[in-house]
Design a protein around this motif. Sequence first.
Motif, PDB file in Angstrom:
ATOM      1  N   LEU A  58       0.814  -1.206   0.000  1.00  0.00           N
ATOM      2  CA  LEU A  58       0.000   0.000   0.000  1.00  0.00           C
ATOM      3  C   LEU A  58       0.849   1.259   0.000  1.00  0.00           C
ATOM      4  O   LEU A  58       0.544   2.224  -0.713  1.00  0.00           O
ATOM      5  N   ASP A  59       1.938   1.269   0.788  1.00  0.00           N
ATOM      6  CA  ASP A  59       2.748   2.481   0.865  1.00  0.00           C
ATOM      7  C   ASP A  59       3.373   2.830  -0.483  1.00  0.00           C
ATOM      8  O   ASP A  59       3.551   4.007  -0.820  1.00  0.00           O
ATOM      9  N   GLN A  60       3.666   1.799  -1.294  1.00  0.00           N
ATOM     10  CA  GLN A  60       4.206   2.054  -2.633  1.00  0.00           C
ATOM     11  C   GLN A  60       3.141   2.685  -3.523  1.00  0.00           C
ATOM     12  O   GLN A  60       3.416   3.635  -4.264  1.00  0.00           O
ATOM     13  N   LYS A  61       1.907   2.177  -3.433  1.00  0.00           N
ATOM     14  CA  LYS A  61       0.815   2.739  -4.229  1.00  0.00           C
ATOM     15  C   LYS A  61       0.515   4.178  -3.805  1.00  0.00           C
ATOM     16  O   LYS A  61       0.255   5.047  -4.641  1.00  0.00           O
ATOM     17  N   LEU A  62       0.560   4.422  -2.487  1.00  0.00           N
ATOM     18  CA  LEU A  62       0.305   5.771  -1.989  1.00  0.00           C
ATOM     19  C   LEU A  62       1.339   6.757  -2.509  1.00  0.00           C
ATOM     20  O   LEU A  62       1.010   7.876  -2.903  1.00  0.00           O
ATOM     21  N   SER A  63       2.590   6.320  -2.532  1.00  0.00           N
ATOM     22  CA  SER A  63       3.663   7.172  -3.036  1.00  0.00           C
ATOM     23  C   SER A  63       3.452   7.496  -4.518  1.00  0.00           C
ATOM     24  O   SER A  63       3.643   8.635  -4.953  1.00  0.00           O
ATOM     25  N   VAL A  64       3.022   6.493  -5.289  1.00  0.00           N
ATOM     26  CA  VAL A  64       2.759   6.689  -6.714  1.00  0.00           C
ATOM     27  C   VAL A  64       1.609   7.663  -6.920  1.00  0.00           C
ATOM     28  O   VAL A  64       1.684   8.596  -7.731  1.00  0.00           O
ATOM     29  N   MET A  65       0.510   7.470  -6.161  1.00  0.00           N
ATOM     30  CA  MET A  65      -0.658   8.337  -6.308  1.00  0.00           C
ATOM     31  C   MET A  65      -0.362   9.767  -5.884  1.00  0.00           C
ATOM     32  O   MET A  65      -0.852  10.728  -6.477  1.00  0.00           O
ATOM     33  N   LEU A  66       0.467   9.916  -4.852  1.00  0.00           N
ATOM     34  CA  LEU A  66       0.851  11.246  -4.395  1.00  0.00           C
ATOM     35  C   LEU A  66       1.684  11.958  -5.461  1.00  0.00           C
ATOM     36  O   LEU A  66       1.479  13.147  -5.744  1.00  0.00           O
ATOM     37  N   SER A  67       2.586  11.220  -6.078  1.00  0.00           N
ATOM     38  CA  SER A  67       3.395  11.786  -7.166  1.00  0.00           C
ATOM     39  C   SER A  67       2.514  12.192  -8.337  1.00  0.00           C
ATOM     40  O   SER A  67       2.741  13.228  -8.975  1.00  0.00           O
ATOM     41  N   LEU A  68       1.501  11.379  -8.624  1.00  0.00           N
ATOM     42  CA  LEU A  68       0.596  11.690  -9.725  1.00  0.00           C
ATOM     43  C   LEU A  68      -0.215  12.951  -9.421  1.00  0.00           C
ATOM     44  O   LEU A  68      -0.423  13.790 -10.303  1.00  0.00           O
ATOM     45  N   ALA A  69      -0.663  13.095  -8.170  1.00  0.00           N
ATOM     46  CA  ALA A  69      -1.414  14.296  -7.785  1.00  0.00           C
ATOM     47  C   ALA A  69      -0.561  15.545  -7.964  1.00  0.00           C
ATOM     48  O   ALA A  69      -1.037  16.584  -8.444  1.00  0.00           O
ATOM     49  N   VAL A  70       0.708  15.442  -7.594  1.00  0.00           N
ATOM     50  CA  VAL A  70       1.639  16.567  -7.779  1.00  0.00           C
ATOM     51  C   VAL A  70       1.771  16.899  -9.254  1.00  0.00           C
ATOM     52  O   VAL A  70       1.711  18.064  -9.660  1.00  0.00           O
ATOM     53  N   SER A 154      -1.996   8.283 -19.609  1.00  0.00           N
ATOM     54  CA  SER A 154      -0.966   7.807 -18.674  1.00  0.00           C
ATOM     55  C   SER A 154      -1.461   7.856 -17.235  1.00  0.00           C
ATOM     56  O   SER A 154      -1.238   6.920 -16.458  1.00  0.00           O
ATOM     57  N   SER A 155      -2.133   8.944 -16.864  1.00  0.00           N
ATOM     58  CA  SER A 155      -2.617   9.067 -15.484  1.00  0.00           C
ATOM     59  C   SER A 155      -3.686   8.017 -15.185  1.00  0.00           C
ATOM     60  O   SER A 155      -3.733   7.440 -14.094  1.00  0.00           O
ATOM     61  N   GLU A 156      -4.546   7.735 -16.174  1.00  0.00           N
ATOM     62  CA  GLU A 156      -5.575   6.710 -15.991  1.00  0.00           C
ATOM     63  C   GLU A 156      -4.935   5.324 -15.868  1.00  0.00           C
ATOM     64  O   GLU A 156      -5.386   4.487 -15.074  1.00  0.00           O
ATOM     65  N   LYS A 157      -3.875   5.094 -16.627  1.00  0.00           N
ATOM     66  CA  LYS A 157      -3.175   3.806 -16.554  1.00  0.00           C
ATOM     67  C   LYS A 157      -2.525   3.638 -15.186  1.00  0.00           C
ATOM     68  O   LYS A 157      -2.592   2.554 -14.584  1.00  0.00           O
ATOM     69  N   ILE A 158      -1.942   4.703 -14.665  1.00  0.00           N
ATOM     70  CA  ILE A 158      -1.317   4.653 -13.342  1.00  0.00           C
ATOM     71  C   ILE A 158      -2.368   4.360 -12.276  1.00  0.00           C
ATOM     72  O   ILE A 158      -2.140   3.560 -11.363  1.00  0.00           O
ATOM     73  N   CYS A 159      -3.535   5.001 -12.395  1.00  0.00           N
ATOM     74  CA  CYS A 159      -4.621   4.748 -11.440  1.00  0.00           C
ATOM     75  C   CYS A 159      -5.105   3.304 -11.538  1.00  0.00           C
ATOM     76  O   CYS A 159      -5.358   2.648 -10.522  1.00  0.00           O
ATOM     77  N   ASN A 160      -5.238   2.804 -12.748  1.00  0.00           N
ATOM     78  CA  ASN A 160      -5.698   1.426 -12.941  1.00  0.00           C
ATOM     79  C   ASN A 160      -4.715   0.408 -12.383  1.00  0.00           C
ATOM     80  O   ASN A 160      -5.108  -0.664 -11.916  1.00  0.00           O
ATOM     81  N   LEU A 161      -3.421   0.731 -12.413  1.00  0.00           N
ATOM     82  CA  LEU A 161      -2.413  -0.161 -11.864  1.00  0.00           C
ATOM     83  C   LEU A 161      -2.496  -0.221 -10.339  1.00  0.00           C
ATOM     84  O   LEU A 161      -2.031  -1.173  -9.718  1.00  0.00           O
ATOM     85  N   SER A 162      -3.110   0.808  -9.755  1.00  0.00           N
ATOM     86  CA  SER A 162      -3.309   0.830  -8.305  1.00  0.00           C
ATOM     87  C   SER A 162      -4.784   0.608  -7.993  1.00  0.00           C
ATOM     88  O   SER A 162      -5.367   1.285  -7.159  1.00  0.00           O
ATOM     89  N   VAL A 163      -5.384  -0.367  -8.668  1.00  0.00           N
ATOM     90  CA  VAL A 163      -6.830  -0.573  -8.639  1.00  0.00           C
ATOM     91  C   VAL A 163      -7.360  -0.835  -7.236  1.00  0.00           C
ATOM     92  O   VAL A 163      -8.496  -0.486  -6.920  1.00  0.00           O
ATOM     93  N   SER A 164      -6.573  -1.437  -6.356  1.00  0.00           N
ATOM     94  CA  SER A 164      -7.072  -1.721  -5.011  1.00  0.00           C
ATOM     95  C   SER A 164      -7.149  -0.469  -4.142  1.00  0.00           C
ATOM     96  O   SER A 164      -7.762  -0.478  -3.093  1.00  0.00           O
ATOM     97  N   LEU A 165      -6.514   0.614  -4.606  1.00  0.00           N
ATOM     98  CA  LEU A 165      -6.552   1.869  -3.855  1.00  0.00           C
ATOM     99  C   LEU A 165      -7.608   2.811  -4.392  1.00  0.00           C
ATOM    100  O   LEU A 165      -8.335   3.451  -3.643  1.00  0.00           O
ATOM    101  N   LEU A 166      -7.709   2.873  -5.734  1.00  0.00           N
ATOM    102  CA  LEU A 166      -8.634   3.806  -6.357  1.00  0.00           C
ATOM    103  C   LEU A 166      -9.635   3.070  -7.239  1.00  0.00           C
ATOM    104  O   LEU A 166      -9.333   1.984  -7.735  1.00  0.00           O
ATOM    105  N   PRO A 167     -10.817   3.655  -7.452  1.00  0.00           N
ATOM    106  CA  PRO A 167     -11.777   3.040  -8.377  1.00  0.00           C
ATOM    107  C   PRO A 167     -11.166   2.933  -9.763  1.00  0.00           C
ATOM    108  O   PRO A 167     -10.497   3.853 -10.218  1.00  0.00           O
ATOM    109  N   ARG A 168     -11.389   1.813 -10.422  1.00  0.00           N
ATOM    110  CA  ARG A 168     -10.846   1.613 -11.771  1.00  0.00           C
ATOM    111  C   ARG A 168     -11.527   2.549 -12.748  1.00  0.00           C
ATOM    112  O   ARG A 168     -12.735   2.746 -12.718  1.00  0.00           O
ATOM    113  N   ARG A 169     -10.732   3.158 -13.614  1.00  0.00           N
ATOM    114  CA  ARG A 169     -11.268   4.090 -14.582  1.00  0.00           C
ATOM    115  C   ARG A 169     -10.972   3.588 -15.984  1.00  0.00           C
ATOM    116  O   ARG A 169      -9.898   3.059 -16.243  1.00  0.00           O
ATOM    117  N   GLU A 170     -11.927   3.771 -16.868  1.00  0.00           N
ATOM    118  CA  GLU A 170     -11.734   3.337 -18.252  1.00  0.00           C
ATOM    119  C   GLU A 170     -10.653   4.188 -18.894  1.00  0.00           C
ATOM    120  O   GLU A 170     -10.639   5.405 -18.769  1.00  0.00           O
TER     121      GLU A 170
END
Length: 263
Positions: A58-70, A154-170
């Motif tokens: 989870l901490d790895q996914k959180l780091s990825v999502m935080l970087s994406l938000a930035v 790219s951002s949608e693909k990153i979110c989909n790779l972290s599917v257990s953290l965020l809702p999957r997006r087409e």
Amino acid sequence: MNAAIEQLFDKHEKHIEKARYYEEQNQYTQAIKEYASALSSFALALDFSYRDEKYPPLDQKLSVMLSLAVALSKVAIWYHKAKEPRKALVLANDAQELLDVLRTYESNFDVREMKLFESLSNHSSLITDILTLNAGEIQSDDMIDENFNKIKTSSEKICNLSVSLLPRRETSSSYTTNDSCFIATAAYSTAKHPDIDTFRQFRDENLLTHFVGKQFVIFYYRIGPILAHYVKNQPAIKGFLRHHLARLAEWMRSQKMRTRSGK
């Protein structure tokens, strides 16, 4: 495989460095182009990494999502400065959604991530300002932009790779007219509700076919994300809107049936 992943991460870093250089030169279009390439390389590297590690922590996914938000916040500001309002609006709204989700995982952050998250949160008013100030004319071809589409994909693909953290997006290759039902999506808490398909169809087949309808859609794009951000945090208002939106969707469908039957 590891060598290929390292090369992709290296490409990502080089594009980030170039983007920072162009930002310093106030060349925002070039900065956006480099960031689009950076996100593309990052998404691909992440894809390869997660193939080797099927259940990343989870901490790895959180780091990825935080970087994406930035990244999305930064590029939204650049689009705003480049006077491309609708793109700034969309990416700013995406960044705000990520921050809202990450807020529930704040206790999992390390010190560096806490500081970064606090910095982003403290500047969330800037994101809101972008949404508010992007009130310029929106041209019908405003979203036809290779860099913007690359950032969205790219951002949608990153979110989909972290599917257990965020809702999957087409994932889509372009930002199409299937998007932007901001308020209805907030009210229904999903973009997949059948009523939302009805609203999109009504917009495409009725509103976008004449001048007045197009002006209404442009106005909606200006205020929709702002209202949606407020609505999604107000359960009572969401319930009220769902009730009336359901009645509106039913009326739209009945009108379409009458048109088809020739009545």
